[in-house]
Design a protein around this motif. Structure first.
Motif, PDB file in Angstrom:
ATOM      1  N   MET A  54      -0.100  38.334  16.104  1.00  0.00           N
ATOM      2  CA  MET A  54       0.464  37.046  16.467  1.00  0.00           C
ATOM      3  C   MET A  54       1.962  37.192  16.731  1.00  0.00           C
ATOM      4  N   ASP A  55       2.451  36.461  17.711  1.00  0.00           N
ATOM      5  CA  ASP A  55       3.875  36.423  17.983  1.00  0.00           C
ATOM      6  C   ASP A  55       4.586  35.833  16.771  1.00  0.00           C
ATOM      7  N   GLU A  56       5.550  36.547  16.221  1.00  0.00           N
ATOM      8  CA  GLU A  56       6.290  36.067  15.044  1.00  0.00           C
ATOM      9  C   GLU A  56       6.967  34.721  15.293  1.00  0.00           C
ATOM     10  N   ASN A  57       7.271  34.410  16.546  1.00  0.00           N
ATOM     11  CA  ASN A  57       7.928  33.142  16.865  1.00  0.00           C
ATOM     12  C   ASN A  57       7.025  31.935  16.640  1.00  0.00           C
ATOM     13  N   LYS A  58       5.738  32.171  16.470  1.00  0.00           N
ATOM     14  CA  LYS A  58       4.800  31.083  16.192  1.00  0.00           C
ATOM     15  C   LYS A  58       4.908  30.644  14.724  1.00  0.00           C
ATOM     16  N   ILE A  59       5.553  31.476  13.908  1.00  0.00           N
ATOM     17  CA  ILE A  59       5.729  31.178  12.483  1.00  0.00           C
ATOM     18  C   ILE A  59       7.153  30.682  12.263  1.00  0.00           C
ATOM     19  N   TYR A  60       7.267  29.461  11.738  1.00  0.00           N
ATOM     20  CA  TYR A  60       8.601  28.910  11.477  1.00  0.00           C
ATOM     21  C   TYR A  60       9.168  29.575  10.224  1.00  0.00           C
ATOM     22  N   VAL A  61      10.356  30.127  10.351  1.00  0.00           N
ATOM     23  CA  VAL A  61      10.997  30.830   9.240  1.00  0.00           C
ATOM     24  C   VAL A  61      12.372  30.223   8.981  1.00  0.00           C
ATOM     25  N   THR A  73       9.293  24.587  -0.006  1.00  0.00           N
ATOM     26  CA  THR A  73       9.534  25.359   1.212  1.00  0.00           C
ATOM     27  C   THR A  73       8.858  24.759   2.436  1.00  0.00           C
ATOM     28  N   ILE A  74       7.625  24.327   2.303  1.00  0.00           N
ATOM     29  CA  ILE A  74       6.925  23.764   3.467  1.00  0.00           C
ATOM     30  C   ILE A  74       7.529  22.427   3.885  1.00  0.00           C
ATOM     31  N   PRO A  75       7.762  21.483   2.972  1.00  0.00           N
ATOM     32  CA  PRO A  75       8.383  20.228   3.410  1.00  0.00           C
ATOM     33  C   PRO A  75       9.774  20.421   4.037  1.00  0.00           C
ATOM     34  N   ILE A  76      10.564  21.321   3.485  1.00  0.00           N
ATOM     35  CA  ILE A  76      11.886  21.584   4.058  1.00  0.00           C
ATOM     36  C   ILE A  76      11.732  22.173   5.456  1.00  0.00           C
ATOM     37  N   ALA A  77      10.846  23.144   5.615  1.00  0.00           N
ATOM     38  CA  ALA A  77      10.640  23.772   6.924  1.00  0.00           C
ATOM     39  C   ALA A  77      10.091  22.765   7.933  1.00  0.00           C
ATOM     40  N   LEU A  78       9.184  21.889   7.508  1.00  0.00           N
ATOM     41  CA  LEU A  78       8.661  20.851   8.401  1.00  0.00           C
ATOM     42  C   LEU A  78       9.782  19.937   8.861  1.00  0.00           C
ATOM     43  N   HIS A  79      10.615  19.514   7.951  1.00  0.00           N
ATOM     44  CA  HIS A  79      11.745  18.650   8.298  1.00  0.00           C
ATOM     45  C   HIS A  79      12.655  19.332   9.329  1.00  0.00           C
ATOM     46  N   GLU A  80      12.965  20.594   9.104  1.00  0.00           N
ATOM     47  CA  GLU A  80      13.817  21.331  10.044  1.00  0.00           C
ATOM     48  C   GLU A  80      13.151  21.453  11.409  1.00  0.00           C
ATOM     49  N   ALA A  81      11.857  21.772  11.425  1.00  0.00           N
ATOM     50  CA  ALA A  81      11.139  21.917  12.699  1.00  0.00           C
ATOM     51  C   ALA A  81      11.145  20.591  13.469  1.00  0.00           C
ATOM     52  N   LEU A  82      10.999  19.492  12.762  1.00  0.00           N
ATOM     53  CA  LEU A  82      11.052  18.180  13.416  1.00  0.00           C
ATOM     54  C   LEU A  82      12.450  17.885  13.947  1.00  0.00           C
ATOM     55  N   GLU A  83      13.467  18.196  13.165  1.00  0.00           N
ATOM     56  CA  GLU A  83      14.843  17.984  13.625  1.00  0.00           C
ATOM     57  C   GLU A  83      15.149  18.814  14.873  1.00  0.00           C
ATOM     58  N   LYS A  84      14.585  20.002  14.946  1.00  0.00           N
ATOM     59  CA  LYS A  84      14.802  20.888  16.096  1.00  0.00           C
ATOM     60  C   LYS A  84      13.876  20.563  17.263  1.00  0.00           C
TER      61      LYS A  84
END
Length: 111
Positions: A54-61, A73-84
């Motif tokens: 899998m392309d590593e870019n498909k995984i939010y880090v 970790t998941i809620p923080i990452a979800l929030h960041e992904a939504l902001e971006k």
């Protein structure tokens, strides 16, 4: 805990959880827009992506910025992904976690 054993467990747990969820949903991994995992260790995330071809870019880090914030970790990452603006209506998102007591799980969500 043995670092090597935990690494093997986490990589296997990640890939098995992803595969089980996509199989049950009758979709392909390629149908997933973004995977938002527990941010335990960057090496685990990279190893899981490699194991799944899998392309590593498909995984939010965000572990490089937020570190391992345990259950947050998941809620923080979800929030960041939504902001971006990485997630849009209709996107298929997968959340995957592994950790405490060597447990694991995944959730597939159509946004």
């Amino acid at each position: 805990m043995s670092g090597k054993s935990v690494m093997r467990f986490a990589t296997k747990a990640f890939t098995e959880a992803v595969n089980m969820v996509v199989d049950k949903a009758n979709i392909a991994v390629d149908d997933i827009k973004l995977i938002i995992p527990h941010q335990a260790n960057l090496r685990i995330l990279k190893a899981a992506a490699k194991k799944m071809n899998m392309d590593e870019n498909k995984i939010y880090v965000n572990i490089d910025k937020a570190s391992n914030t345990q259950a947050a970790t998941i809620p923080i990452a979800l929030h960041e992904a939504l902001e971006k603006k990485l997630i849009h209506r209709g996107d298929v998102i997968l959340f995957v976690a592994f950790g405490a007591g060597l447990s694991s799980g995944a959730v597939l969500l159509k946004w």
